[in-house]
Design a protein around this motif. Sequence first.
Motif, PDB file in Angstrom:
ATOM      1  N   ASP A  87       0.834  -1.211   0.000  1.00 18.44           N
ATOM      2  CA  ASP A  87       0.000   0.000   0.000  1.00 18.44           C
ATOM      3  C   ASP A  87       0.866   1.257   0.000  1.00 18.44           C
ATOM      4  N   GLU A  88       1.931   1.227   0.800  1.00 17.47           N
ATOM      5  CA  GLU A  88       2.807   2.400   0.850  1.00 17.47           C
ATOM      6  C   GLU A  88       3.472   2.614  -0.511  1.00 17.47           C
ATOM      7  N   TYR A  89       3.876   1.516  -1.156  1.00 18.83           N
ATOM      8  CA  TYR A  89       4.489   1.650  -2.481  1.00 18.83           C
ATOM      9  C   TYR A  89       3.482   2.270  -3.461  1.00 18.83           C
ATOM     10  N   MET A  90       2.258   1.719  -3.458  1.00 20.32           N
ATOM     11  CA  MET A  90       1.236   2.211  -4.407  1.00 20.32           C
ATOM     12  C   MET A  90       0.954   3.701  -4.174  1.00 20.32           C
ATOM     13  N   ASN A  91       0.893   4.094  -2.895  1.00 15.41           N
ATOM     14  CA  ASN A  91       0.609   5.499  -2.587  1.00 15.41           C
ATOM     15  C   ASN A  91       1.761   6.418  -2.992  1.00 15.41           C
ATOM     16  N   SER A  92       2.974   5.854  -3.049  1.00 13.42           N
ATOM     17  CA  SER A  92       4.154   6.658  -3.401  1.00 13.42           C
ATOM     18  C   SER A  92       4.418   6.668  -4.896  1.00 13.42           C
ATOM     19  N   CYS A  93       3.744   5.778  -5.618  1.00 12.31           N
ATOM     20  CA  CYS A  93       4.097   5.537  -7.022  1.00 12.31           C
ATOM     21  C   CYS A  93       3.393   6.538  -7.940  1.00 12.31           C
ATOM     22  N   VAL A  94       4.191   7.319  -8.674  1.00 13.95           N
ATOM     23  CA  VAL A  94       3.615   8.338  -9.551  1.00 13.95           C
ATOM     24  C   VAL A  94       3.198   7.759 -10.907  1.00 13.95           C
ATOM     25  N   THR A  95       3.500   6.484 -11.147  1.00 20.14           N
ATOM     26  CA  THR A  95       3.167   5.865 -12.435  1.00 20.14           C
ATOM     27  C   THR A  95       1.724   5.367 -12.460  1.00 20.14           C
ATOM     28  N   ILE A  96       1.254   4.913 -11.281  1.00 17.09           N
ATOM     29  CA  ILE A  96      -0.077   4.293 -11.229  1.00 17.09           C
ATOM     30  C   ILE A  96      -1.159   5.365 -11.434  1.00 17.09           C
ATOM     31  N   ASP A  97      -2.199   4.982 -12.178  1.00 21.42           N
ATOM     32  CA  ASP A  97      -3.286   5.893 -12.566  1.00 21.42           C
ATOM     33  C   ASP A  97      -2.844   6.910 -13.612  1.00 21.42           C
TER      34      ASP A  97
END
Length: 259
Positions: free
Chosen positions: A199-209
């Motif tokens: 979850d922390e990775y997804m929240n930090s990831c600027v590529t997703i969405d």
Amino acid sequence: MEQLLDGLHTRWLGRPFAHFEELSSTNDYLKENARALPHGAAVTADHQTAGRGRSGKAWQEGARDGLALSVLLKPPSVHHTQLLPLVCALAVKSALYRLSIPGAGIKWPNDIVVNGKKVCGILCEGVVSGQEAYAVCGMGINVMQDASTFAARALPFATSLYAESGRRYEIDKVAAAVLDALERYYDRLLDAGFDALCDEYMNSCVTIDKEVRVIQNGAVREGRAVGLARSGALLVTLDGVLTEINAGEASVRGLYGYV
Ligand code: BTN
């Protein structure tokens, strides 16, 4: 390898630690000495004569204007090894937050970006020695370069901690902050698995969405990055089909700039 890194608060990472004025590449040094050195050994160099990036590109920094840091890790399984690029990215992002660079994000899988520009690149490589398999994770952080350095080298999507914050950082303090953070994230990976970090990775990831361009085996396709698989692969909708993109097999760029 008996030096100490000032300000290091780890139990095992960066112990032992060695600093060199010059090496061909901090990754190569650890790969060459992987058998003799323990899990957690770390090295830095003021200058690399043959610093390497992903996809065979060169990685350059001037003497003491960037951090070239590599760590030797001996993970218990291949599954852990394949997640190391993402774990290192989380660690660098967290270290930058502690160094008062709050807005850093992760461009999948492991570039660290600030304001849409790359401030850190990470190269994780496997080392096989007899029956043993190790990993060497190298992190290159642009620390003290001013914006004109990148302009002169025609790198419009590169930046440094100094260029973004106007603050001067000691390279050793940046190294200690990264090692402190990486020890925490690595221990969590082993204790609780990637689920605890996802979850922390997804929240930090600027590529997703984002709309992305995926370059794989010479083919270029466009789609939308929608999430992350438990293996660390990026989930991208390509021609209406949810597709897993594995790090190392493809390069992913934003459609409207670097991220
Ligand atoms: C990238 O292409 O973004 C990855 C760059 C990785 C650079 C670092 S600097 C320390 C270590 N030693 C190397 O030769 N490469 C990595």
